[in-house]
Design a protein around this motif. Structure first.
Motif, PDB file in Angstrom:
ATOM      1  N   GLY A  85       6.680  -6.263   1.417  1.00  0.00           N
ATOM      2  CA  GLY A  85       6.043  -6.094   0.105  1.00  0.00           C
ATOM      3  C   GLY A  85       6.879  -6.804  -0.941  1.00  0.00           C
ATOM      4  N   SER A  86       6.227  -7.300  -2.011  1.00  0.00           N
ATOM      5  CA  SER A  86       7.032  -8.009  -3.013  1.00  0.00           C
ATOM      6  C   SER A  86       7.904  -7.036  -3.797  1.00  0.00           C
ATOM      7  CB  SER A  86       6.171  -8.886  -3.927  1.00  0.00           C
ATOM      8  OG  SER A  86       5.307  -8.121  -4.691  1.00  0.00           O
ATOM      9  N   ASP A  87       7.557  -5.748  -3.789  1.00  0.00           N
ATOM     10  CA  ASP A  87       8.451  -4.777  -4.431  1.00  0.00           C
ATOM     11  C   ASP A  87       9.838  -4.803  -3.774  1.00  0.00           C
ATOM     12  OD1 ASP A  87       6.649  -3.898  -6.338  1.00  0.00           O
ATOM     13  OD2 ASP A  87       5.915  -2.225  -5.139  1.00  0.00           O
ATOM     14  N   LEU A  90      11.547  -8.002  -4.902  1.00  0.00           N
ATOM     15  CA  LEU A  90      12.020  -7.840  -6.282  1.00  0.00           C
ATOM     16  C   LEU A  90      13.280  -6.984  -6.333  1.00  0.00           C
ATOM     17  CD1 LEU A  90       8.566  -7.240  -8.035  1.00  0.00           C
ATOM     18  CD2 LEU A  90      10.072  -9.207  -8.416  1.00  0.00           C
ATOM     19  N   TYR A 111       5.733  -4.792 -15.969  1.00  0.00           N
ATOM     20  CA  TYR A 111       5.623  -4.007 -14.738  1.00  0.00           C
ATOM     21  C   TYR A 111       6.612  -2.838 -14.814  1.00  0.00           C
ATOM     22  CZ  TYR A 111       5.220  -3.320  -9.624  1.00  0.00           C
ATOM     23  OH  TYR A 111       4.993  -2.829  -8.362  1.00  0.00           O
ATOM     24  N   ALA A 155       1.590  -7.912 -16.318  1.00  0.00           N
ATOM     25  CA  ALA A 155       0.990  -6.639 -15.948  1.00  0.00           C
ATOM     26  C   ALA A 155       1.555  -5.607 -16.915  1.00  0.00           C
ATOM     27  CB  ALA A 155       1.398  -6.276 -14.517  1.00  0.00           C
ATOM     28  N   ASP A 180       7.208 -13.184 -11.546  1.00  0.00           N
ATOM     29  CA  ASP A 180       6.537 -12.287 -10.598  1.00  0.00           C
ATOM     30  C   ASP A 180       5.041 -12.623 -10.618  1.00  0.00           C
ATOM     31  OD1 ASP A 180       5.410 -10.152  -9.247  1.00  0.00           O
ATOM     32  OD2 ASP A 180       6.398  -8.598 -10.441  1.00  0.00           O
ATOM     33  N   ALA A 182       2.347 -11.808  -8.879  1.00  0.00           N
ATOM     34  CA  ALA A 182       1.463 -10.956  -8.079  1.00  0.00           C
ATOM     35  C   ALA A 182      -0.028 -11.291  -8.302  1.00  0.00           C
ATOM     36  CB  ALA A 182       1.728  -9.486  -8.399  1.00  0.00           C
ATOM     37  N   TYR A 183      -0.357 -11.805  -9.508  1.00  0.00           N
ATOM     38  CA  TYR A 183      -1.772 -12.028  -9.853  1.00  0.00           C
ATOM     39  C   TYR A 183      -2.096 -13.491 -10.111  1.00  0.00           C
ATOM     40  CZ  TYR A 183      -1.319  -7.030 -10.427  1.00  0.00           C
ATOM     41  OH  TYR A 183      -1.055  -5.711 -10.201  1.00  0.00           O
ATOM     42  N   THR A 206       2.854 -12.105  -3.517  1.00  0.00           N
ATOM     43  CA  THR A 206       2.539 -11.008  -2.597  1.00  0.00           C
ATOM     44  C   THR A 206       1.230 -11.258  -1.851  1.00  0.00           C
ATOM     45  OG1 THR A 206       2.020  -8.641  -2.464  1.00  0.00           O
ATOM     46  CG2 THR A 206       1.408  -9.733  -4.502  1.00  0.00           C
ATOM     47  N   SER A 208      -0.561  -8.670  -1.207  1.00  0.00           N
ATOM     48  CA  SER A 208      -1.275  -7.420  -1.476  1.00  0.00           C
ATOM     49  C   SER A 208      -2.559  -7.581  -2.277  1.00  0.00           C
ATOM     50  CB  SER A 208      -0.360  -6.452  -2.228  1.00  0.00           C
ATOM     51  OG  SER A 208       0.738  -6.081  -1.441  1.00  0.00           O
ATOM     52  N   LYS A 209      -2.582  -8.505  -3.217  1.00  0.00           N
ATOM     53  CA  LYS A 209      -3.729  -8.578  -4.122  1.00  0.00           C
ATOM     54  C   LYS A 209      -4.716  -9.656  -3.693  1.00  0.00           C
ATOM     55  CE  LYS A 209      -1.101  -5.711  -6.662  1.00  0.00           C
ATOM     56  NZ  LYS A 209       0.262  -5.740  -7.175  1.00  0.00           N
ATOM     57  N   ARG A 217       1.912  -4.777   3.684  1.00  0.00           N
ATOM     58  CA  ARG A 217       3.236  -4.822   3.051  1.00  0.00           C
ATOM     59  C   ARG A 217       3.949  -6.145   3.318  1.00  0.00           C
ATOM     60  NH1 ARG A 217       2.615  -3.468  -0.335  1.00  0.00           N
ATOM     61  NH2 ARG A 217       4.668  -2.837  -1.049  1.00  0.00           N
TER      62      ARG A 217
HETATM   63  C1  LIG Z   1       1.309  -5.120  -7.240  1.00  0.00           C
HETATM   64  C2  LIG Z   1       2.513  -5.722  -7.897  1.00  0.00           C
HETATM   65  C3  LIG Z   1       3.679  -6.001  -7.187  1.00  0.00           C
HETATM   66  C4  LIG Z   1       3.989  -5.476  -5.809  1.00  0.00           C
HETATM   67  O1  LIG Z   1       3.199  -5.690  -4.818  1.00  0.00           O
HETATM   68  P1  LIG Z   1       3.577  -5.385  -3.314  1.00  0.00           P
HETATM   69  O2  LIG Z   1       2.388  -4.639  -2.819  1.00  0.00           O
HETATM   70  O3  LIG Z   1       4.851  -4.608  -3.220  1.00  0.00           O
HETATM   71  O4  LIG Z   1       3.720  -6.745  -2.718  1.00  0.00           O
HETATM   72  C5  LIG Z   1       4.714  -6.663  -7.825  1.00  0.00           C
HETATM   73  N1  LIG Z   1       4.623  -7.006  -9.119  1.00  0.00           N
HETATM   74  C6  LIG Z   1       3.540  -6.729  -9.842  1.00  0.00           C
HETATM   75  C7  LIG Z   1       3.505  -7.129 -11.270  1.00  0.00           C
HETATM   76  C8  LIG Z   1       2.460  -6.058  -9.260  1.00  0.00           C
HETATM   77  O5  LIG Z   1       1.406  -5.732  -9.999  1.00  0.00           O
END
Ligand SMILES: *Cc1c(COP(=O)(O)O)cnc(C)c1O
Length: 352
Positions: A85-87, A90, A111, A155, A180, A182-183, A206, A208-209, A217
Motif C-alpha cells: 500500500g502507498s501508506d 509514505l 491527507y 486530498a 503523493d 494517489a489520484y 498506488t 488502490s484507486k 494493498r
Molecule cells: C488513498 C490514499 C493513499 C493510500 O493508499 P493505499 O491504499 O495505502 O495505497 C495515499 N495518499 C492519499 C492522498 C490517499 O488518498
C-alpha cells in the motif's frame, strides 16, 4: 493508557479511515474506492495462480513487479520502490527523509495521515495555509524546511497543481519533496517525468484507486536510485517481504492492461463531471476536482446534518470534523446509478 504501553504508543493518535461497514448495505461513496472491478487480466492471473509456490517466500526485491512499473513510467527498475500500500511507502519515506532538524512542510488541508506519521516518527512539521479557494500558494512553501509533502491532486479537496508549480517547489528546497499521486490518473499530469531531472523528487502512486485494487494493498515510489536505496534500507530493517506472491502477480497483470485502466478512469471522469453539474444545481459549491471524488459545501445546509441524513438513506460519504473543512463533504465517484441515487437522496433531504 496502560502500564505496559511505551511513551510512543501513549502519545499516538492513529489515523481513522472511512467507515467500512461489514453488512454491505450501503452505497459506499466514502473511501475513494473504484466502483469498477479490477482488470479481467487480474482475475485471470489470480485464478491461474500456482498455489504450490506459496510455500516459498516471495522475491524480496519484487524485481518483476518493479520492472513492470518502470516500463509503465518510462523509468528503470532501480528508480522504483514497492510497498504494501502507498501508506506503507509514505511511512518509510517519512522515516527515511523527513526526520530532520528543520520542520517538514505540508498544507493545512491535506491527507490526514501526514501528521500521524510525524507523531509516530517524532518529526516536526509546519502546516502551510491553503488560500481561501483551497488552492496551494507555492510561494508560501519557500521557507526553511527539512522536506515537503503534497498530494497532487490534493486530498480531500481534489484540486490539482500544475507541473510547473511543482517544479517551482522542487527548485526552492534542498530537501526531499514527496508528491503523493494517489489520484493522478483522474486527469492530472504525473511528475514521473521529472524524476530524472530532480534528485530530491519522490513520486508516490498506488494501485488502490485508479487500478481498483484497494484490497490488494500495493503502492510504489519513483525517484532517483539513491532515494530508492534509502527506502530499501528502511524496508530491509522492517519487513523483507512486504509484497506477497499473489499480489505481485495480480499487480503485474493490472499494469500491463493499459486499455482497461484508461477506460475505467475515463468513465470515472465523465461521471464526476455530470455529478458535479447536478450538485451545483442542488445548491452546492463543488470545488474543481481532478480526482475520483468531489469536495462540496452546501450554501444552506450544514455538512454534518447532510452526512447523517445520507447515512440514514443508506449512502456513506466522508465528513471531516476539522478546522476550515467542517462544512464540507467528500463524495467518491460511484457508478452512474450510485451517483443518481445520491442526487435523488440529496434532492429529497434538501426539500425537507
Ligand atoms: C488513498 C490514499 C493513499 C493510500 O493508499 P493505499 O491504499 O495505502 O495505497 C495515499 N495518499 C492519499 C492522498 C490517499 O488518498
Amino acid at each position: 493508557m496502560n502500564q505496559y504501553w511505551s511513551a510512543t504508543v501513549s502519545r499516538l493518535q492513529p489515523y481513522v479511515p472511512g467507515e467500512q461497514p461489514q453488512d454491505q448495505q450501503y452505497i459506499k461513496l466514502n473511501t475513494n474506492e473504484s466502483p469498477y472491478p479490477p482488470s479481467p487480466a487480474v482475475a485471470r492471473a489470480i485464478r491461474d495462480y500456482d498455489v504450490d509456490t506459496l510455500r516459498l517466500y516471495p522475491d524480496p526485491e519484487s524485481t518483476a513487479l518493479k520492472q513492470a512499473i518502470a516500463r509503465h513510467h518510462g523509468l528503470s527498475a532501480r528508480q522504483v520502490f514497492v510497498g504494501n500500500g502507498s501508506d506503507e511507502v509514505l511511512a518509510h519515506a517519512f522515516q527515511a527523509f523527513f526526520k530532520q532538524p528543520k520542520p517538514l512542510l505540508f498544507a493545512d488541508i491535506s491527507y490526514s495521515f501526514y501528521p500521524v506519521y510525524c507523531a509516530l516518527y517524532d518529526i516536526e512539521f509546519e502546516q502551510i495555509a491553503l488560500d481561501s479557494n483551497f488552492c496551494i500558494d507555492t510561494k508560501a512553501f519557500k521557507r526553511d524546511n527539512g522536506g515537503i509533502i503534497l498530494p497532487n491532486p490534493n486530498a480531500p479537496t481534489g484540486i490539482a497543481l500544475a507541473l510547473a508549480e511543482i517544479e517551482t517547489i522542487l527548485q526552492s528546497t534542498d530537501a526531499v519533496v514527496v508528491i503523493d499521486e494517489a489520484y493522478v490518473d483522474f486527469g492530472t499530469e504525473s511528475a514521473d517525468g521529472l524524476v530524472d531531472r530532480y534528485d530530491n523528487l519522490l513520486v508516490v502512486q498506488t494501485f488502490s484507486k485508479s487500478r481498483s485494487l484497494a484490497g490488494l494493498r500495493l503502492g510504489y515510489a519513483l525517484g532517483n536510485a539513491s532515494l530508492i536505496e534509502a527506502l530499501n534500507r528502511i524496508k530491509n530493517s522492517f519487513n523483507s517481504y512486504p509484497i506477497d506472491r499473489i499480489a505481485s502477480c495480480a499487480a503485474i497483470a493490472s499494469i500491463e492492461d493499459q486499455t482497461y485502466f484508461q477506460q475505467c478512469n475515463r468513465r470515472v471522469i465523465e461521471t464526476r463531471e455530470s455529478l458535479s453539474a447536478k450538485l451545483t444545481t442542488l445548491g452546492f459549491r463543488v470545488y474543481p476536482s481532478s480526482s475520483n471524488f468531489v469536495f462540496v459545501e452546501h450554501g444552506k445546509k450544514p455538512a454534518a446534518g447532510l452526512y447523517e441524513a445520507l447515512k440514514q438513506a443508506g449512502i456513506l460519504v466522508r465528513y471531516f470534523k476539522s478546522p476550515r473543512i467542517d462544512n464540507c463533504l467528500r463524495i467518491t465517484i460511484g457508478t452512474d446509478a450510485e451517483c443518481d441515487a445520491l442526487v435523488d437522496a440529496l434532492t429529497s433531504i434538501l426539500s425537507d
